[in-house]
Motif scaffolding. Structure first.
Motif, mmCIF file in Angstrom:
data_model
loop_
_atom_site.group_PDB
_atom_site.id
_atom_site.type_symbol
_atom_site.label_atom_id
_atom_site.label_comp_id
_atom_site.label_asym_id
_atom_site.label_seq_id
_atom_site.Cartn_x
_atom_site.Cartn_y
_atom_site.Cartn_z
ATOM 1 N N UNK A 157 0.789 -1.221 0.000
ATOM 2 C CA UNK A 157 0.000 0.000 0.000
ATOM 3 C C UNK A 157 0.821 1.271 0.000
ATOM 4 N N UNK A 158 2.066 1.161 -0.351
ATOM 5 C CA UNK A 158 2.884 2.375 -0.304
ATOM 6 C C UNK A 158 2.445 3.401 -1.354
ATOM 7 N N UNK A 159 1.881 2.935 -2.468
ATOM 8 C CA UNK A 159 1.394 3.874 -3.482
ATOM 9 C C UNK A 159 0.206 4.680 -2.960
ATOM 10 N N UNK A 160 -0.684 3.994 -2.220
ATOM 11 C CA UNK A 160 -1.863 4.677 -1.705
ATOM 12 C C UNK A 160 -1.512 5.621 -0.547
ATOM 13 N N UNK A 161 -0.450 5.304 0.204
ATOM 14 C CA UNK A 161 -0.071 6.124 1.351
ATOM 15 C C UNK A 161 1.355 6.659 1.165
ATOM 16 N N UNK A 162 1.594 7.093 -0.029
ATOM 17 C CA UNK A 162 2.948 7.448 -0.421
ATOM 18 C C UNK A 162 3.596 8.448 0.545
ATOM 19 N N UNK A 163 2.885 9.540 0.852
ATOM 20 C CA UNK A 163 3.467 10.583 1.693
ATOM 21 C C UNK A 163 3.793 10.060 3.086
ATOM 22 N N UNK A 164 2.854 9.296 3.663
ATOM 23 C CA UNK A 164 3.079 8.785 5.018
ATOM 24 C C UNK A 164 4.251 7.800 5.050
ATOM 25 N N UNK A 165 4.317 6.913 4.075
ATOM 26 C CA UNK A 165 5.369 5.905 4.051
ATOM 27 C C UNK A 165 6.735 6.549 3.807
ATOM 28 N N UNK A 166 6.774 7.471 2.859
ATOM 29 C CA UNK A 166 8.051 8.128 2.589
ATOM 30 C C UNK A 166 8.524 8.912 3.807
ATOM 31 N N UNK A 167 7.612 9.578 4.485
ATOM 32 C CA UNK A 167 7.967 10.335 5.686
ATOM 33 C C UNK A 167 8.469 9.394 6.790
ATOM 34 N N UNK A 168 7.789 8.259 6.961
ATOM 35 C CA UNK A 168 8.199 7.292 7.978
ATOM 36 C C UNK A 168 9.565 6.699 7.646
ATOM 37 N N UNK A 169 9.791 6.401 6.375
ATOM 38 C CA UNK A 169 11.075 5.808 5.997
ATOM 39 C C UNK A 169 12.212 6.831 6.116
ATOM 40 N N UNK A 170 11.904 8.102 5.770
ATOM 41 C CA UNK A 170 12.915 9.150 5.942
ATOM 42 C C UNK A 170 13.330 9.251 7.404
ATOM 43 N N UNK A 171 12.355 9.184 8.292
ATOM 44 C CA UNK A 171 12.655 9.207 9.736
ATOM 45 C C UNK A 171 13.464 7.977 10.149
ATOM 46 N N UNK A 172 13.032 6.793 9.671
ATOM 47 C CA UNK A 172 13.742 5.552 10.024
ATOM 48 C C UNK A 172 15.175 5.578 9.507
ATOM 49 N N UNK A 173 15.377 6.142 8.340
ATOM 50 C CA UNK A 173 16.711 6.241 7.768
ATOM 51 C C UNK A 173 17.623 7.079 8.672
ATOM 52 N N UNK A 174 17.097 8.197 9.198
ATOM 53 C CA UNK A 174 17.882 9.056 10.089
ATOM 54 C C UNK A 174 18.152 8.370 11.416
ATOM 55 N N UNK A 175 17.147 7.673 11.950
ATOM 56 C CA UNK A 175 17.302 6.997 13.237
ATOM 57 C C UNK A 175 18.379 5.919 13.151
ATOM 58 N N UNK A 176 18.336 5.113 12.116
ATOM 59 C CA UNK A 176 19.301 4.019 11.983
ATOM 60 C C UNK A 176 20.701 4.565 11.774
ATOM 61 N N UNK A 177 20.825 5.574 10.921
ATOM 62 C CA UNK A 177 22.151 6.162 10.708
ATOM 63 C C UNK A 177 22.728 6.745 11.994
ATOM 64 N N UNK A 178 21.849 7.199 12.873
ATOM 65 C CA UNK A 178 22.282 7.852 14.099
ATOM 66 C C UNK A 178 22.523 6.865 15.234
#
Length: 631
Positions: free
Chosen positions: A572-593
């Motif tokens: 469902x990432x296409x249907x919730x594109x903004x929410x998923x991209x925002x969540x993954x952007x956050x997860x990317x920063x958390x893991x890198x940190x």
């Protein structure tokens, strides 16, 4: 003040006309010129101990030997402007003030050994009993095979540094002597190195006998014959400007035939080997020298933020290190039970580490976690900062231990004494280093969590996170697992097998487990924000963890991640594109940190896992005490 020639000529008349041993000649010369040697001891020689002192009967007095200042040898004998010690006639006197005093002493000793400079006797009976170059066992005399025994140790580098420094001193001395028309042919580097070794292994410092001059090395004949024992109970009785007496405090315990020892003071094996050419097995004062500094830019930034003020030194550590130049004093890792004691620290797992090193990693931890120092109270450091400091400390010790692995059981015999002593030193250093590594690893192992729902802060890998995702949000986990299987070709029949396999995979320049972590955190966040999370049983720990991570790293207002990276993983990432991209952007920063590597055993193999710190909810989880309670 008479010259030393007169003393030597008197001693020569006593017994040199007959065939006497070097020891007998030495004792006659020594006693004829004011020295004293106990009648209860004798000077012997054997291959293992060299010249040494042994009791011939019960000692009737604590005094073993007394050497007058007039028999000492140092650069001072070349200085005709002083009257403390006899003068010696030598062209080297022209070098006073132009060659360092310690180097002048080396040259004078070489001159005496080779009987040059127009004065044959002087200390000849003493010099004749000094070990030959072939008997030298300090690393300055090691061949390539001997140096292999020092591989990975601090002493391997220190030996090269000392040899370079000695070579430079020799070259500079030759330049000065040539400029003064002094014949330099006899002062070869090998003899210069011999003299430097004699001084490092036998000389005392002048401070106690000549307190009004800058300290310099000085030889006391006969007194310097006694070998070292770290358990010997002795007294060095200096009478300024007069003499030096060596006393055995427990002389009543010495029996006939016992070797009589000096005690050079508590010395580690690196100092004993480099300076004296021997080591003490199971040396009770052995430590591991460690030298680390922050990169200059980080240190400058830390100082500007007042991190080097005593009030900002954490964990209740002694702050005296702040006033000491780190380049002047060595610092040491100390094993358990060390006679000097360990370092003051509220957290036991840091007590083996010098405060300067812990403080350095504490500063680095704040930088890594992007936490302003002003937000931290030194007497109540957040657990995540404590853990990061621990991880950095462990990583440094672990990396160092890789260059000095524990050795297998050693052979009973060695090719020579150099290799025997080098091996004693090397194995003792490795033992200390690995024992401290094991202490730090035990703390991390105790924090590692594998099954169930955690009830305290723990360390988890992506395996535990995926297991919990499967339990709490099965529909999302099922799709993610199929995506991972398609992407990496992994068999998810058992999580243990996954742990072993995911640890070996790489995507681009980073471990695959980092990518897995970002996807898992993304799904945890999305699920937490949806109503599905509220109905999930047993989800409290992981739900609180997400709240903690969001508190530490707020959600972005916009996404910056490439959405194609999520295709095939998140339904469902296409249907919730903004929410998923925002969540993954956050997860990317958390893991890198916050993600960090941990080496652990999986199905009998050591593998590197990428782990995360799971804290139970927002706010501070304490001051780090939980990390060692129960260990």
């Amino acid at each position: 003040m008479p010259s030393l020639n007169q003393h030597s000529q008197e001693s020569a008349q006593i017994g040199d006309s007959v065939d006497v041993s070097p020891v007998a000649r030495l004792i006659r010369w020594f006693t004829a010129n004011g020295g004293e040697l106990s009648a209860d001891v004798e000077i012997g020689f054997d291959a293992s101990s060299g010249y040494h002192c042994r009791a011939t009967r019960n000692l009737s007095s604590p005094v073993v030997a007394k050497c007058p200042l007039s028999l000492t040898l140092s650069h001072l004998n070349l200085d005709h402007t002083q009257s403390l010690v006899p003068h010696v006639e030598s062209p080297l006197a022209k070098c006073i003030g132009r060659i360092p005093n310690n180097v002048l002493t080396y040259l004078l000793l070489v001159e005496q050994r080779l009987r040059t400079g127009g004065s044959v006797l002087k200390w000849q009976p003493y010099v004749a009993c000094l070990p030959e170059p072939s008997a030298m066992t300090t690393p300055l005399w090691f061949g390539p095979e001997d140096m292999q025994c020092l591989a990975g140790t601090n002493l391997a580098r220190e030996t090269a540094v000392k040899l370079d420094r000695l070579t430079e001193e020799w070259n500079q001395a030759n330049e000065v002597m040539e400029s003064l028309d002094i014949n330099t042919n006899v002062f070869s580097f090998d003899w210069f190195r011999w003299a430097a070794t004699i001084i490092s292994s036998r000389a005392f410092i002048s401070t106690h006998i000549i307190p009004d001059k800058d300290t310099f090395p000085i030889l006391f004949p006969v007194v310097d014959i006694l070998n070292h024992s770290p358990t010997a109970k002795v007294e060095w009785d200096f009478h300024p400007f007069q003499d030096f007496t060596l006393k055995i405090l427990n002389h009543g315990d010495v029996r006939p035939g016992d070797e009589v020892y000096n005690n050079y003071a508590p010395k580690q094996n690196d100092e004993l080997l480099l300076g004296y050419g021997f080591c003490v097995a199971d040396n009770p004062v052995e430590q591991f020298a460690i030298k680390m500094r922050l990169p200059p830019q980080i240190e400058e930034a830390a100082r500007s933020m007042k991190m080097f003020e005593p009030v900002n030194v954490p964990f209740g550590m002694d702050t005296s290190f702040l006033a000491v130049d780190p380049n002047e004093e060595p610092e040491y890792l100390r094993p358990k039970g060390h006679p000097f004691g360990r370092y003051e620290n509220r957290l036991p797992f840091f007590r083996a580490i010098p405060p300067r090193i812990v403080h350095m990693f504490f500063i680095q931890a704040l930088m890594n976690l992007q936490i302003p120092p002003g937000n931290i109270q030194a007497d109540s450091v957040p657990s995540r900062v404590v853990l990061e400091t621990l991880l950095l400390t462990y990583e440094a010790i672990d990396n160092r231990s890789q260059t000095l692995p524990l050795a297998p059981k050693r052979q009973a015999s060695f090719s020579n004494d150099k290799q025997k002593y080098a091996t004693i030193y090397r194995d003792g250093q490795a033992k200390i280093l690995h024992s401290i590594r094991a202490e730090l690893k035990a703390v991390l192992d105790a924090l590692r969590f594998h099954d169930g729902v955690p009830t305290r802060p723990v360390i988890i890998s992506s395996t535990e996170a995926l297991t919990r995702l499967s339990s709490d949000f099965p529909s999302r986990a099922e799709h993610l697992q199929s995506g991972l299987a398609s992407q990496y070709g992994l068999d998810f029949s058992t999580w243990a097998r996954y742990s072993a396999e995911i640890a070996t995979l790489e995507t681009g320049q980073q471990p695959a487990e980092l990518s897995v972590w970002k996807l898992v955190l993304c799904l945890f966040l999305i699920s937490y924000e949806h109503t599905e999370a509220a109905a999930s049983p047993g989800r409290q720990a992981y739900s609180d963890w997400i709240e903690y991570l969001v508190e530490q790293t707020p959600l972005p207002t916009t996404a910056t991640v490439d959405a194609e990276a999520l295709e095939g993983f998140i339904r469902g990432w296409e249907q919730n594109r903004d929410q998923v991209e925002r969540a993954y952007t956050w997860a990317d920063e958390v893991v890198d940190k916050y993600a960090f590597p941990v080496v652990e055993e999986v199905e009998g193999e050591e593998v590197q896992r990428i782990c995360m710190y799971l804290q139970l909810g927002p706010g501070d989880a304490g001051n780090g005490d939980w990390m060692f309670k129960g260990l």
